[in-house]
Design a protein around this motif. Structure first.
Motif, short mmCIF file in Angstrom:
data_model
loop_
_atom_site.label_atom_id
_atom_site.label_comp_id
_atom_site.label_asym_id
_atom_site.label_seq_id
_atom_site.Cartn_x
_atom_site.Cartn_y
_atom_site.Cartn_z
N LYS A 112 0.83 -1.21 0.00
CA LYS A 112 0.00 0.00 0.00
C LYS A 112 0.86 1.26 0.00
CE LYS A 112 -3.95 2.12 2.23
NZ LYS A 112 -4.98 1.99 3.25
N LYS A 113 1.92 1.27 0.83
CA LYS A 113 2.75 2.47 0.93
C LYS A 113 4.14 2.08 1.42
CE LYS A 113 2.79 7.05 2.93
NZ LYS A 113 2.07 8.07 3.64
N THR A 114 5.16 2.77 0.90
CA THR A 114 6.52 2.58 1.39
C THR A 114 6.89 3.79 2.24
OG1 THR A 114 7.62 3.69 -0.46
CG2 THR A 114 7.14 1.34 -0.72
N THR A 115 7.86 3.62 3.10
CA THR A 115 8.30 4.75 3.93
C THR A 115 9.75 5.08 3.60
OG1 THR A 115 8.91 3.23 5.69
CG2 THR A 115 6.74 4.20 5.83
N LYS A 116 10.11 6.33 3.81
CA LYS A 116 11.50 6.71 3.58
C LYS A 116 12.30 6.48 4.85
CE LYS A 116 10.68 11.65 4.19
NZ LYS A 116 10.86 12.95 3.58
N GLY A 117 13.63 6.38 4.66
CA GLY A 117 14.51 6.16 5.79
C GLY A 117 14.76 4.70 6.10
N VAL A 118 14.26 3.80 5.26
CA VAL A 118 14.46 2.37 5.45
C VAL A 118 15.68 1.93 4.66
CG1 VAL A 118 13.43 0.09 5.07
CG2 VAL A 118 11.98 2.00 5.75
N THR A 119 16.53 1.08 5.23
CA THR A 119 17.70 0.58 4.50
C THR A 119 17.32 -0.68 3.75
OG1 THR A 119 19.22 1.51 6.12
CG2 THR A 119 20.08 -0.24 4.72
N VAL A 120 17.61 -0.68 2.45
CA VAL A 120 17.37 -1.84 1.59
C VAL A 120 18.71 -2.30 1.03
CG1 VAL A 120 14.98 -1.25 1.02
CG2 VAL A 120 16.81 -0.33 -0.38
#
Length: 187
Positions: A112-120
């Protein structure tokens, strides 16, 4: 006796042909007088693929030069942009409802939604003396959702066109490239 046996067969064959010719029109007229097939009157939801997949970035491109032997380079990238599933044309229903219809039809979990600040993280095999670049993205796919029913002669009639929903199909999706010179990851 030979003549009698032959005559008996001729009479039997004639009777068989006469019976067959009588049965054919009867079967044809029964089919012509049969009631039309019913397709039902209930409404149903149709979910169809619309267009082609497309991609949007959720972080910066990272790259490394591999001076040594062929190796697998690991990238840890922090997302800088948030993306979400949304109606692009039409609407008239909640995004959650649209996601539910797409997931049920294609048996695939939608984000539905992604968030910023996540390490991939991503790994990329890079040959010796080559550059390797990677960009984190989301893959969007588009679907048209409609409420329909069967009308006369079983033709589909649209009750309501909810429009096109753009869903995040793959998260994270990594665009990559490897080359002797700097390159741009695609798609």
């Amino acid at each position: 006796m030979n003549k009698f046996g032959t005559a008996g067969r001729v009479v039997a064959t004639t009777a068989l042909l006469v019976g067959a010719s009588v049965a054919i029109p009867t079967a044809a007229s029964a089919a012509a007088n049969a009631p039309q097939r019913s397709c039902g009157t209930d409404s149903f939801i149709t979910v169809e693929k619309y267009g082609t997949p497309y991609y949007k970035t959720i972080g910066s491109t990272a790259g490394k030069y591999n001076a040594g032997a062929t190796s697998t380079l690991k990238y840890a990238l922090k997302t800088t942009t948030s993306r979400s599933t949304s109606w692009t044309v039409g609407g008239g229903a909640s995004v959650g409802w649209g996601i539910g219809k797409v997931e049920a039809k294609f048996e695939h979990n939608v984000t539905k939604k992604t968030t910023k600040g996540v390490t991939v993280t991503d790994t990329l095999k890079v040959k010796s003396k080559n550059y390797g670049y990677v960009t984190p993205k989301v893959e969007y796919r588009r679907f048209n959702i409609r409420k329909e029913h069967y009308g006369a002669n079983c033709k589909v009639v649209v009750n309501k066109d909810y429009g096109v929903i753009d869903v995040i199909w793959t998260y994270p999706f990594f665009s990559e490239c490897v080359g002797k010179h700097a390159c741009t990851p695609k798609p």
